[in-house]
Design an enzyme around this catalytic site. Structure first.
Site, PDB file in Angstrom:
ATOM      1  N   LYS A  13      74.190  20.697   8.634  1.00  0.00           N
ATOM      2  CA  LYS A  13      73.290  19.703   8.089  1.00  0.00           C
ATOM      3  C   LYS A  13      71.961  20.305   7.962  1.00  0.00           C
ATOM      4  O   LYS A  13      71.135  20.198   6.905  1.00  0.00           O
ATOM      5  CB  LYS A  13      73.394  18.508   8.645  1.00  0.00           C
ATOM      6  CG  LYS A  13      72.861  18.313   9.957  1.00  0.00           C
ATOM      7  CD  LYS A  13      72.772  16.820  10.657  1.00  0.00           C
ATOM      8  CE  LYS A  13      72.152  16.531  11.889  1.00  0.00           C
ATOM      9  NZ  LYS A  13      72.324  17.633  13.057  1.00  0.00           N
ATOM     10  N   ARG A  88      68.886   9.328  15.089  1.00  0.00           N
ATOM     11  CA  ARG A  88      69.946   9.828  15.880  1.00  0.00           C
ATOM     12  C   ARG A  88      70.669   8.530  16.387  1.00  0.00           C
ATOM     13  O   ARG A  88      71.939   8.500  17.029  1.00  0.00           O
ATOM     14  CB  ARG A  88      69.789  10.644  16.968  1.00  0.00           C
ATOM     15  CG  ARG A  88      69.891  11.944  16.524  1.00  0.00           C
ATOM     16  CD  ARG A  88      69.295  13.282  17.831  1.00  0.00           C
ATOM     17  NE  ARG A  88      70.207  14.237  17.951  1.00  0.00           N
ATOM     18  CZ  ARG A  88      69.624  15.399  17.369  1.00  0.00           C
ATOM     19  NH1 ARG A  88      68.827  15.469  16.426  1.00  0.00           N
ATOM     20  NH2 ARG A  88      70.145  16.426  17.772  1.00  0.00           N
ATOM     21  N   ARG A 127      77.223  30.441  17.388  1.00  0.00           N
ATOM     22  CA  ARG A 127      75.888  30.393  17.343  1.00  0.00           C
ATOM     23  C   ARG A 127      75.177  30.573  18.873  1.00  0.00           C
ATOM     24  O   ARG A 127      74.117  31.340  18.682  1.00  0.00           O
ATOM     25  CB  ARG A 127      75.292  29.045  16.804  1.00  0.00           C
ATOM     26  CG  ARG A 127      73.812  28.983  16.637  1.00  0.00           C
ATOM     27  CD  ARG A 127      73.481  27.695  15.653  1.00  0.00           C
ATOM     28  NE  ARG A 127      73.313  26.632  16.570  1.00  0.00           N
ATOM     29  CZ  ARG A 127      73.005  25.277  15.906  1.00  0.00           C
ATOM     30  NH1 ARG A 127      73.178  25.152  14.866  1.00  0.00           N
ATOM     31  NH2 ARG A 127      72.797  24.340  16.704  1.00  0.00           N
ATOM     32  N   ARG A 133      70.649  30.559  21.761  1.00  0.00           N
ATOM     33  CA  ARG A 133      69.971  29.374  22.018  1.00  0.00           C
ATOM     34  C   ARG A 133      70.391  28.482  23.278  1.00  0.00           C
ATOM     35  O   ARG A 133      71.415  28.313  23.472  1.00  0.00           O
ATOM     36  CB  ARG A 133      70.193  28.201  20.698  1.00  0.00           C
ATOM     37  CG  ARG A 133      69.356  28.132  19.556  1.00  0.00           C
ATOM     38  CD  ARG A 133      69.650  27.262  18.550  1.00  0.00           C
ATOM     39  NE  ARG A 133      69.864  25.648  19.181  1.00  0.00           N
ATOM     40  CZ  ARG A 133      69.845  24.876  18.322  1.00  0.00           C
ATOM     41  NH1 ARG A 133      69.705  24.933  17.120  1.00  0.00           N
ATOM     42  NH2 ARG A 133      69.717  23.647  18.832  1.00  0.00           N
ATOM     43  N   ARG A 144      75.871  17.336  24.280  1.00  0.00           N
ATOM     44  CA  ARG A 144      75.183  16.961  22.935  1.00  0.00           C
ATOM     45  C   ARG A 144      76.102  16.257  21.901  1.00  0.00           C
ATOM     46  O   ARG A 144      76.047  15.321  21.265  1.00  0.00           O
ATOM     47  CB  ARG A 144      74.620  18.320  22.038  1.00  0.00           C
ATOM     48  CG  ARG A 144      73.386  19.141  22.794  1.00  0.00           C
ATOM     49  CD  ARG A 144      73.071  20.270  22.329  1.00  0.00           C
ATOM     50  NE  ARG A 144      72.761  20.275  20.753  1.00  0.00           N
ATOM     51  CZ  ARG A 144      72.674  21.152  20.008  1.00  0.00           C
ATOM     52  NH1 ARG A 144      73.375  22.340  20.539  1.00  0.00           N
ATOM     53  NH2 ARG A 144      72.248  21.098  18.853  1.00  0.00           N
TER      54      ARG A 144
HETATM   55  P1  AMP Z   1      68.689  19.601  16.876  1.00  0.00           P
HETATM   56  O1  AMP Z   1      68.233  20.586  16.271  1.00  0.00           O
HETATM   57  O2  AMP Z   1      68.644  18.393  15.751  1.00  0.00           O
HETATM   58  O3  AMP Z   1      70.043  19.378  17.234  1.00  0.00           O
HETATM   59  O4  AMP Z   1      67.872  18.947  18.089  1.00  0.00           O
HETATM   60  C1  AMP Z   1      67.879  19.718  19.252  1.00  0.00           C
HETATM   61  C2  AMP Z   1      67.445  18.975  20.442  1.00  0.00           C
HETATM   62  O5  AMP Z   1      66.344  18.246  20.244  1.00  0.00           O
HETATM   63  C3  AMP Z   1      68.424  17.618  20.756  1.00  0.00           C
HETATM   64  O6  AMP Z   1      69.576  17.705  21.477  1.00  0.00           O
HETATM   65  C4  AMP Z   1      67.473  16.358  21.279  1.00  0.00           C
HETATM   66  O7  AMP Z   1      67.318  17.028  22.436  1.00  0.00           O
HETATM   67  C5  AMP Z   1      66.307  16.927  20.625  1.00  0.00           C
HETATM   68  N1  AMP Z   1      65.859  15.911  19.260  1.00  0.00           N
HETATM   69  C6  AMP Z   1      66.341  16.419  18.262  1.00  0.00           C
HETATM   70  N2  AMP Z   1      65.987  15.157  17.242  1.00  0.00           N
HETATM   71  C7  AMP Z   1      65.753  14.027  18.160  1.00  0.00           C
HETATM   72  C8  AMP Z   1      65.778  12.755  17.864  1.00  0.00           C
HETATM   73  N3  AMP Z   1      65.742  12.290  16.643  1.00  0.00           N
HETATM   74  N4  AMP Z   1      66.019  11.828  19.075  1.00  0.00           N
HETATM   75  C9  AMP Z   1      65.814  12.685  20.229  1.00  0.00           C
HETATM   76  N5  AMP Z   1      66.098  13.669  20.589  1.00  0.00           N
HETATM   77  C10 AMP Z   1      65.958  14.719  19.573  1.00  0.00           C
END
Ligand code: AMP
Length: 187
Positions: A13, A88, A127, A133, A144
């Site tokens: 996404k 989320r 990845r 990462r 996650r």
């Molecule tokens: P992502 O790149 O969107 O997978 O986000 C990486 C990490 O950032 C997630 O595993 C969360 O720890 C944090 N994170 C990102 N977006 C949110 C959100 N909307 N609410 C809470 N934590 C977030």
């Protein structure tokens, strides 16, 4: 265009949101990217957020909502945006609605880029090797995914009730999924 892209970590996404934003001149608002920038810059928010991110947990709403509200208010393109990684949870979705309605805006479409856990495992392990990462280590991937699955159903139901949800099969190549998104934009 005021869209949300929903889907598990590794669903693609983020890539699709970036491409859509470029093609339709909308802002790509990724809370994950914003948080990683805070971590890299060593800000107080970044230092707090890193503790949650490294474990695959959600960063508490207070931090996320404040950061996102600032970005929404800064938009200088007539309010066009694609949200990626936010909301989320249903609580974040409700809060987003309140923030937008105070700005006279609303979500037009929420697209679920759907991918099975099995496929996510394959993609995220790959990845982790390529990008190094921190949060893609095995235990963190599991966490996650667990966090995503726990919150996904009510979040998806929220947008279904609003009549703005579209489901796409995310287990296809990037170009095919993007072509579907372009068709949705034109619809
Ligand atoms: P992502 O790149 O969107 O997978 O986000 C990486 C990490 O950032 C997630 O595993 C969360 O720890 C944090 N994170 C990102 N977006 C949110 C959100 N909307 N609410 C809470 N934590 C977030």
């Amino acid at each position: 265009m005021r869209w949300i892209l929903l889907g598990p970590p590794g669903s693609g996404k983020g890539t699709q949101a970036a491409r859509l934003a470029e093609k339709y001149q909308a802002a790509h608002l990724s809370t994950g990217d914003m948080l990683r920038a805070e971590v890299a810059a060593g800000t107080p928010l970044g230092r707090t957020a890193a503790v949650y991110m490294e474990r695959g947990n959600l960063v508490p709403d207070g931090f996320i909502l404040e950061m996102l509200r600032e970005r929404l208010q800064e938009l200088d393109n007539g309010g066009d945006f694609i949200l990626d990684g936010f909301p989320r949870t249903e609580a974040q979705a409700e809060e987003l609605d309140r923030t937008l309605s105070a700005m006279g805006l609303e979500i037009e479409r929420a697209v679920l880029v759907d991918v099975s856990d099995e496929e996510i495992w394959k993609r995220l392990s790959r990845r982790a090797h390529i990008e190094g990462r921190l949060d893609d280590a095995d235990a963190v991937i599991a966490r996650r995914l667990e966090v995503y699955r726990r919150h996904a159903a009510p979040l998806i139901a929220f947008y279904e009730r609003q009549g703005v949800l579209t489901r796409l099969n995310g287990e296809r190549d990037i170009e095919t999924v993007f072509a579907d998104l372009e068709r949705l934009c034109a619809a």
